[in-house]
Design a protein around this motif. Sequence first.
Motif, short mmCIF file in Angstrom:
data_model
loop_
_atom_site.label_atom_id
_atom_site.label_comp_id
_atom_site.label_asym_id
_atom_site.label_seq_id
_atom_site.Cartn_x
_atom_site.Cartn_y
_atom_site.Cartn_z
N ALA A 8 55.79 44.93 40.82
CA ALA A 8 56.59 44.28 39.79
C ALA A 8 57.74 43.49 40.41
O ALA A 8 58.11 42.41 39.92
CB ALA A 8 57.12 45.32 38.81
N GLY A 42 52.88 43.47 35.09
CA GLY A 42 53.08 42.07 34.71
C GLY A 42 54.08 41.91 33.59
O GLY A 42 54.89 40.98 33.59
N TYR A 94 57.94 34.79 39.50
CA TYR A 94 58.34 34.12 38.27
C TYR A 94 59.67 33.37 38.43
O TYR A 94 59.86 32.30 37.84
CB TYR A 94 58.51 35.14 37.14
N CYS A 116 46.75 38.93 29.49
CA CYS A 116 46.06 40.22 29.56
C CYS A 116 44.81 40.12 28.70
O CYS A 116 44.88 40.18 27.47
CB CYS A 116 46.96 41.34 29.07
N VAL A 123 50.53 35.45 35.71
CA VAL A 123 50.05 36.76 36.15
C VAL A 123 48.97 37.19 35.16
O VAL A 123 49.16 37.11 33.95
CB VAL A 123 51.18 37.80 36.19
N ALA A 169 46.14 40.50 38.92
CA ALA A 169 46.54 41.84 39.33
C ALA A 169 45.53 42.85 38.78
O ALA A 169 45.38 43.00 37.57
CB ALA A 169 47.93 42.17 38.82
N ALA A 194 45.90 40.14 34.04
CA ALA A 194 45.40 41.52 34.12
C ALA A 194 44.39 41.70 32.99
O ALA A 194 44.09 40.75 32.26
CB ALA A 194 46.55 42.52 34.01
N SER A 222 48.45 47.38 35.78
CA SER A 222 48.76 45.98 36.08
C SER A 222 49.33 45.26 34.85
O SER A 222 50.19 44.39 34.98
CB SER A 222 47.51 45.25 36.57
N CYS A 223 48.84 45.61 33.65
CA CYS A 223 49.41 45.02 32.44
C CYS A 223 50.89 45.35 32.34
O CYS A 223 51.72 44.48 32.03
CB CYS A 223 48.68 45.54 31.20
N LEU A 272 56.24 40.23 41.76
CA LEU A 272 55.87 39.34 40.67
C LEU A 272 57.10 38.78 39.97
O LEU A 272 57.10 37.63 39.52
CB LEU A 272 54.97 40.07 39.67
N LEU A 308 52.12 35.52 31.16
CA LEU A 308 51.37 36.76 31.37
C LEU A 308 50.14 36.71 30.48
O LEU A 308 50.26 36.55 29.26
CB LEU A 308 52.22 37.99 31.01
#
Length: 439
Positions: A424, A252, A431, A269, A85, A314, A87, A248-249, A427, A267
């Motif tokens: 969320a 995720g 995962y 970012c 994911v 995202a 962001a 989005s952070c 997502l 993840l």
Amino acid sequence: MSAEKADYAGFNEGLCQFLSQATTPFHAVRAMAERLESAGFQALSESESWTLESGGRYYTTRNDSSLIAFVHGTEDPAESGARLVGAHTDSPNLAVKPVPEHSSGGYYRLGVEVYGGVLLNPWFDRDLSMAGRVSYEDGPGNLKTALVDFRKPLAVIPSLAIHLDREANKQRSINPQKHILPVLGQLGEGESPDFRALLRKQLLLEHPQADVATVLDYEIAFYDTQAASMVGLQQEFLASARLDNLLSCYVGLQALLSADNTHTAVLVCNDHEEVGSLSAAGAQGPMLSSVLRRIAGDEESYARLVQRSMLVSADNAHGIHPNYPDKHDNNHGPVLNHGPVLKLNANQRYASNSETTGLFRLLAKQVDVPLQAFVVRTDMACGSTIGPITAGETGIRTLDVGVPTFAMHSIRELAGYRDGCDLARVLGQFYRHPGAVVI
């Protein structure tokens, strides 16, 4: 309160706390790192050797403003791939210039540079504060860095009264060099402004044990001090600064914290999305590929991992604006609180394709989350995300999704109270779900 409403309320309470902490990309990464460490994730330094354990949980940062966290799955990543994911941590803002001091008319003002595609009008007449990273020399002559956040209103950009600009409501032209200098206060006779002295004072206030001899340089930006809040007759909206893309952070991060240890879950970012992503810490840089290579272990395994992986990029989507419906395609106007948005563009401004959107629809169905689709009007230009950039850099199949939002790139944006929590959930299923990636 029903269990469902409690889930949404809890999610948004945590999101609002995160938004309050994450006033800059540096502070966003620190806030995420604190949450990861509380959940048992171990910090790794990119400059050191890594020994990764099967089922282990790790994170690493670059430039203090980009972060990659991952669960090293018990299944071989080269066999099962990685579920990623993505962001970005940055938002449009006003960044303080290197030599910022202005003292015209006895007012202490700071020169600023526009970072990213800022919607400038809403920055006027707001209570502003400052935050960022400062580099300084300590007593023995060593280079040190620290974060600062003034956390209180200390500046404003006053509007020009309508009496002096009678056409302001019809046509308002803003010159960013002349009109958006924040006013910090008034200077006494013979007093000269010294921004570095102000930063040194704040450093000592926030870091009393620091030995600050000289402030060498800084990356400081202004932000709106108004806290995130729930608004609407039924509290159905979330209003806040930096929803693009800290929402989005956080989404995720919550999904990653719910991941099990079976599959490799990542993840990422990145910083600098709002200015093109071309940096050492940006999506067009080598950070993600470097981390994935270390997870894979060798080049052959890395090549196999890439082909068995998928990235969900995202980033917020444009909700159909009720006052400007003609700005949207009639069949593709997402509505707030009606579900996350699949973002599609035939010209690859978004990286989604029928395979990746099909998988996401399947996952959403499994957790009973509604989805919407966004396509920009054919006679308008389309924005982009880290999705196509990351896909181009890594070769990983990618999907672009987002939470529908109003006033994107304004100093204060608006989203629905349901959509972040629902994203969320999908997502998290991405995962955790067995066989979700290898198609």
